[in-house]
Design a protein around this motif. Structure first.
Motif, PDB file in Angstrom:
ATOM      1  N   VAL A  33      27.857   5.969   4.616  1.00 19.88           N
ATOM      2  CA  VAL A  33      28.475   5.188   5.691  1.00 19.88           C
ATOM      3  C   VAL A  33      27.929   5.706   7.019  1.00 19.88           C
ATOM      4  CG1 VAL A  33      30.641   4.474   6.773  1.00 19.88           C
ATOM      5  CG2 VAL A  33      30.589   4.954   4.322  1.00 19.88           C
TER       6      VAL A  33
ATOM      7  N   VAL B  47      30.014   0.916  15.647  1.00 16.36           N
ATOM      8  CA  VAL B  47      30.445  -0.004  14.589  1.00 16.36           C
ATOM      9  C   VAL B  47      30.120   0.629  13.233  1.00 16.36           C
ATOM     10  CG1 VAL B  47      30.184  -2.308  13.592  1.00 16.36           C
ATOM     11  CG2 VAL B  47      29.921  -1.994  16.051  1.00 16.36           C
ATOM     12  N   THR B  48      31.074   0.547  12.315  1.00 19.44           N
ATOM     13  CA  THR B  48      30.864   1.078  10.969  1.00 19.44           C
ATOM     14  C   THR B  48      29.959   0.147  10.170  1.00 19.44           C
ATOM     15  OG1 THR B  48      33.090   1.982  11.049  1.00 19.44           O
ATOM     16  CG2 THR B  48      32.050   1.825   8.865  1.00 19.44           C
ATOM     17  N   ILE B  49      28.939   0.700   9.548  1.00 20.08           N
ATOM     18  CA  ILE B  49      28.040  -0.116   8.710  1.00 20.08           C
ATOM     19  C   ILE B  49      27.617   0.695   7.465  1.00 20.08           C
ATOM     20  CG2 ILE B  49      27.073  -1.539  10.578  1.00 20.08           C
ATOM     21  CD1 ILE B  49      24.559   0.600   9.783  1.00 20.08           C
ATOM     22  N   ASN B  50      27.240  -0.035   6.439  1.00 24.41           N
ATOM     23  CA  ASN B  50      26.582   0.644   5.309  1.00 24.41           C
ATOM     24  C   ASN B  50      25.283  -0.084   4.945  1.00 24.41           C
ATOM     25  OD1 ASN B  50      27.648  -1.628   4.085  1.00 24.41           O
ATOM     26  ND2 ASN B  50      28.177  -0.576   2.195  1.00 24.41           N
ATOM     27  N   SER B  51      24.854  -1.002   5.812  1.00 22.45           N
ATOM     28  CA  SER B  51      23.662  -1.807   5.525  1.00 22.45           C
ATOM     29  C   SER B  51      22.400  -1.218   6.131  1.00 22.45           C
ATOM     30  CB  SER B  51      23.864  -3.224   6.062  1.00 22.45           C
ATOM     31  OG  SER B  51      24.045  -3.170   7.465  1.00 22.45           O
TER      32      SER B  51
ATOM     33  N   GLY C  19      28.282 -13.063  13.600  1.00 21.06           N
ATOM     34  CA  GLY C  19      29.471 -13.372  14.388  1.00 21.06           C
ATOM     35  C   GLY C  19      30.156 -12.132  14.947  1.00 21.06           C
ATOM     36  N   ALA C  20      29.583 -10.958  14.709  1.00 15.88           N
ATOM     37  CA  ALA C  20      30.225  -9.715  15.157  1.00 15.88           C
ATOM     38  C   ALA C  20      30.264  -9.676  16.687  1.00 15.88           C
ATOM     39  CB  ALA C  20      29.475  -8.500  14.615  1.00 15.88           C
ATOM     40  N   LYS C  21      31.440  -9.303  17.218  1.00 21.29           N
ATOM     41  CA  LYS C  21      31.588  -9.226  18.677  1.00 21.29           C
ATOM     42  C   LYS C  21      30.630  -8.197  19.271  1.00 21.29           C
ATOM     43  CE  LYS C  21      36.100  -8.400  18.548  1.00 21.29           C
ATOM     44  NZ  LYS C  21      36.493  -8.664  17.156  1.00 21.29           N
ATOM     45  N   SER C  22      30.285  -7.212  18.466  1.00 22.64           N
ATOM     46  CA  SER C  22      29.437  -6.125  18.967  1.00 22.64           C
ATOM     47  C   SER C  22      27.958  -6.511  19.053  1.00 22.64           C
ATOM     48  CB  SER C  22      29.590  -4.911  18.052  1.00 22.64           C
ATOM     49  OG  SER C  22      29.361  -5.293  16.712  1.00 22.64           O
TER      50      SER C  22
ATOM     51  N   PHE D  80      36.091   2.730  13.489  1.00 17.76           N
ATOM     52  CA  PHE D  80      35.036   1.936  14.127  1.00 17.76           C
ATOM     53  C   PHE D  80      34.757   0.621  13.395  1.00 17.76           C
ATOM     54  CE2 PHE D  80      34.294   6.080  16.096  1.00 17.76           C
ATOM     55  CZ  PHE D  80      34.269   5.681  17.416  1.00 17.76           C
TER      56      PHE D  80
END
Ligand SMILES: Cc1cc2nc3c(=O)[nH]c(=O)nc-3n(C[C@H](O)[C@H](O)[C@H](O)COP(=O)(O)O)c2cc1C
Length: 166
Positions: free
Chosen positions: A27, A42-46, A64-67, A93
């Motif tokens: 993560v 922002v939390t991501i795992n991609s 569509g992410a606001k960030s 996050f």
């Protein structure tokens, strides 16, 4: 049960998620600090490394992410890979992207905030973006890396957190 018996339609989101959810990942908190705005994460795992020479890495963000506009404006990002005791940061996050003083950071080469407590970090200048269905692929030139050797990674598997077995 064989693969044949469990074949599913990939356009069924539950089957898609169950399939790729069996790929255990780490993560990351991907951070940026656009000019004239506050720092964010922002939390991501991609995320994945892409190329050694030149050093490239990418992550995928929901279109569509606001960030998303903030990352595009910033022109940089840092991939902060979390340690096993940082599930709280991952949860935080995923919902609230403001990066406050309670999470100590420093700035390396790209201008993105680097989490001092991260297990490892890839500091990147945004190189390009690509459409990927309902996500956007952000490709970065990795300009600095760093890592700790005294901690283990936080894992994400089947929609939940895990740790490496001792
Ligand atoms: C473990 C974990 C991994 C995630 N990975 C991604 C990801 O790779 N890409 C993505 O767009 N959102 C991912 N999310 C969701 C984002 O953290 C975030 O909640 C979502 O993008 C909504 O962002 P917004 O508030 O900017 O609209 C993940 C969430 C968790 C908890």
């Amino acid at each position: 049960m064989s693969f044949i018996e469990t074949r599913r339609n990939p356009d069924d989101p539950a089957a898609f998620k169950a399939t790729f959810g069996r790929f255990a990942t780490g993560v990351s908190i991907v951070t940026c600090h656009p000019e004239g705005e506050g720092p964010m994460g922002v939390t991501i795992n991609s995320m994945t490394s892409v190329s050694l020479d030149p050093a490239l890495a990418l992550f995928c963000l929901d279109e569509g992410a606001k960030s998303l506009p903030h990352f595009l404006r910033a022109g940089h990002f840092a991939l902060n890979i979390l340690a096993e005791d940082q599930a709280d940061l991952s949860n935080r996050f995923a919902g609230n992207h403001a990066l406050g003083d309670d999470v100590p950071t420093e700035t390396w080469d790209s201008g993105a905030p680097v989490l001092r407590s991260a297990l490892s970090v890839a500091d990147c200048v945004l190189l390009d973006t690509y459409g990927g269905g309902d996500h956007v692929i952000l490709l970065g030139r990795v300009v600095r890396v760093g890592y700790r050797e005294d901690a283990a990674p936080l894992l994400y598997y089947g929609g939940g957190y895990g740790k490496l077995a001792p």
